[in-house]
Enzyme design. Structure first.
Site, short mmCIF file in Angstrom:
data_model
loop_
_atom_site.label_atom_id
_atom_site.label_comp_id
_atom_site.label_asym_id
_atom_site.label_seq_id
_atom_site.Cartn_x
_atom_site.Cartn_y
_atom_site.Cartn_z
N ARG A 1 1.03 -1.06 0.08
CA ARG A 1 0.06 0.19 -0.01
C ARG A 1 0.84 1.34 -0.05
O ARG A 1 2.10 1.28 0.45
CB ARG A 1 -0.67 0.15 1.07
CG ARG A 1 -1.94 1.17 1.47
CD ARG A 1 -3.30 0.89 0.47
NE ARG A 1 -4.09 1.66 0.78
CZ ARG A 1 -5.20 2.09 -0.02
NH1 ARG A 1 -4.82 2.15 -1.36
NH2 ARG A 1 -6.04 3.16 0.48
N THR B 1 -9.35 0.87 -9.62
CA THR B 1 -8.68 -0.32 -8.99
C THR B 1 -8.90 -1.68 -9.97
O THR B 1 -9.66 -1.47 -10.86
CB THR B 1 -9.34 -0.61 -7.66
OG1 THR B 1 -9.13 0.42 -6.91
CG2 THR B 1 -8.79 -1.92 -6.91
N ASN C 1 -6.16 4.31 -7.02
CA ASN C 1 -7.60 5.12 -6.42
C ASN C 1 -8.47 5.54 -7.39
O ASN C 1 -9.08 4.81 -8.02
CB ASN C 1 -7.10 6.18 -5.48
CG ASN C 1 -8.21 6.62 -4.52
OD1 ASN C 1 -8.92 5.62 -4.12
ND2 ASN C 1 -8.43 7.74 -3.96
N SER D 1 -7.90 1.13 3.38
CA SER D 1 -8.29 0.68 2.13
C SER D 1 -9.71 -0.43 2.05
O SER D 1 -9.89 -0.87 3.19
CB SER D 1 -7.06 -0.15 1.34
OG SER D 1 -7.68 -0.58 0.18
#
Length: 586
Positions: free
Chosen positions: A105, A378, A398, A449
């Site tokens: 991430r 995504t 994103n 997330s």
């Protein structure tokens, strides 16, 4: 702190969009097979699926294929993910039986304090949080590719990245979704010279059918292939990234790039009606929410209920899980996340006790303040190889095309993941979800997330699934798990109609056809507010269809593989091939 009594009292072959692909060994009624008869890959683009098989056929395993598919998607799906973003890799090593969650991430730059995202009136500056250099967190996906290749793969990184390098250099045909996405973000994309150099190379925006070539991205991938981590986070590529961000007013530092680290985490696991569910831990909110929803729903035999009753109970489980997501979840390196409490059966039983089987619970009944606890954007792909290794990978930049910023000379489209932080407490982000202190930005912190790569394991079947979709990811994976639990095949799971509730706003969103008129009427009679794409209700926020679920399944009794790709996405591909285990390859 202790969990308050009040909270407990308030206390979830070849295939394209056709019938499921299937490859079966002889002897369909044989006992459980030790290994699959081949390999299965489902991804959001046929070129990425082909890249995975290319690497498998060179002797790679599922983890090499994951690197190849991830990198290829980074080239052909800039609308959804890329080297300028991040991702989660849920991996299962068949030889050891070990599951591992690789967290790649993005992380917050030190300069990105909440004050940077306030306008002159003290309100959230959405342009800064969603567009350009201040919206971009430090990318994690390149480090994730290196980590997975070096620790779990068996091929050199340059072999696994070769298909992506070729696609970037030679180009690929623009598809309709990419053309539409660029049109939606064009005003932002064309602010930046590096972005214009990629997407306006011929002087005009991308058009369906034309080749999109990305020579700078090919060179960046080559640097990553040659030098590993240092090829992206140090040296010439890093200097270009920093220069491009600073030229637009951002404040990344060389130290922040060079110090990025992948984290390996223990996956979250729990049981639902004979299935072991292995899924994403924080900083994903998806696994905890999935555990809450499924364990709440385990109190009913859903298959015996009529569609309206089943939908009502499922919606109520969603409502409660998203309420907890808002207040308690964040990066476990920075805040205490009470996973053991939130994901427990006892906590789920408490939540279940608050559900009226015949009436919707208004979201305002649940406190808008934290209860004391002691705590199309995504993309996703799924892989099972001939050794039984598996990978569920969800990666993102994103929003559509991320920040819109490509630092000149890199070909790397940067993410806008800073919008996933709670930049102002109680202010919803682009997906309408809110957060508080647990998800406030800090230097090096990872934003919360919704990505939920997931394995399902029963004595007879093994499934791998996940999807894009912002906050709807969690509920789409929930519905997919319930579909497999009902006995559906992989393609049927990928095609399931979808609905969603996220506590606030107190509205049920649904795809076209998700509810029959009779079911919709009954849900409204129970007190639910429905936002239906046919205009029956409310804000019009629901699109006709959403998500892009990609799943593969191994039937161990019949030793057969299936792949399911979302029919909403015409360029996706799920494919099953007789690719032998690596030791059998000459």
């Amino acid at each position: 702190m202790r969990l308050s009594a009040r909270l407990l009292a308030l206390a979830f072959l070849f295939l394209s969009a056709a019938p499921a692909a299937l490859l079966a060994a002889d002897g369909g009624d044989a006992p459980q097979a030790a290994r699959p008869p081949g390999a299965a890959i489902a991804s959001a683009h046929e070129l990425a699926t082909a890249a995975g098989f290319e690497v498998l056929e060179q002797g790679g395993n599922a983890f090499d294929a994951a690197v190849a598919v991830s990198a290829a998607l980074s080239v052909v799906e800039p609308i959804s993910s890329g080297l300028g973003g991040g991702g989660f890799f849920l991996l299962h090593d068949a030889a050891s039986g070990r599951d591992v969650f690789v967290d790649a991430r993005e992380t917050a730059p030190a300069a990105a304090t909440p004050e940077r995202y306030r306008d002159a009136n003290g309100k959230l500056d959405r342009d800064r949080s969603q567009n350009g250099p201040w919206s971009a967190a430090i990318p994690g996906l390149p480090a994730g590719l290196v980590h997975v290749a070096e620790k779990y793969g068996r091929l050199p990184l340059k072999t696994s990245l070769a298909p992506a390098i070729r696609l970037a250099r030679e180009g690929f045909p623009v598809y309709a979704r990419l053309e539409r996405g660029y049109a939606a973000r064009r005003q932002v994309m064309e602010r930046y010279p590096g972005t214009r150099a990629v997407f306006l190379a011929g002087g005009k925006p991308p058009v369906e059918g034309q080749l999109l070539r990305q020579p700078d991205l090919a060179r960046t991938l080559e640097a990553l292939a040659e030098r590993g981590f240092d090829g992206f986070y140090r040296g010439p590529v890093a200097k270009k990234l920093l220069a491009g961000v600073r030229a637009e007013g951002g404040q990344w530092t060389a130290e922040e790039l060079a110090s990025y680290q992948v984290h390996e985490r223990e996956p979250l696991r729990f049981w639902y009606r004979g299935w072991e569910i292995v899924t994403a831990p924080p900083p994903s909110s998806g696994g905890v929410a999935l555990a809450q929803m499924l364990q709440v729903l385990a109190g009913w035999n859903l298959s015996s209920l009529d569609p309206a009753q089943r939908a009502h109970l499922t919606i109520e489980s969603m409502r409660r899980a998203f309420r907890d997501r808002t207040f308690y979840l964040g990066d476990p390196g920075f805040v205490h996340v009470p996973v053991e409490v939130l994901a427990s059966r006892d906590y789920a039983a408490g939540l279940r006790s608050t559900i009226n089987p015949q009436k919707a619970t208004p979201s305002d009944v649940f406190s808008g303040l934290p209860t004391p606890l002691e705590d199309e954007e995504t993309t996703h792909f799924s892989i099972i190889d001939a050794e039984g290794n598996r990978a569920a990978v969800t990666q993102t930049v994103n929003l559509l095309f991320g920040s819109g910023l490509v630092p000149p000379g890199t070909g790397v489209l940067l993410n806008n993941e800073m919008d996933d932080f709670a930049l102002l407490p109680g202010q919803p982000n682009a997906f309408g979800v809110m957060g508080y202190e647990a998800n406030a930005p800090e230097p090096g912190k990872r934003p919360l997330s919704s990505m939920t790569p997931t394995f399902m394991v029963s004595p007879d079947r093994v499934a791998v699934l996940g999807t894009p979709g912002g906050s709807r990811i969690i509920t789409m994976v929930l519905l997919g798990v319930l579909g497999y639990a009902d006995g559906l095949d992989a393609q049927a799971v990928a095609a399931l109609p979808r609905y969603h509730h996220q506590w606030q706003p107190d509205v049920v969103e649904a795809e076209t056809g998700a509810f029959s008129p009779e079911v919709a009427a009954r849900l409204r009679a129970m007190g639910h507010t429905l936002d239906l794409p046919d205009g029956e209700v409310s804000s019009g926020a629901s699109s006709h269809f959403w998500g892009n679920l990609q799943t593969v399944m191994w039937d161990r009794r019949g030793n057969a593989l299936q792949g399911g790709t979302d029919p909403r996405n015409p360029v996706g591909k799920a494919e099953v091939r007789l690719v032998r285990a690596a030791e059998a390859v000459p």
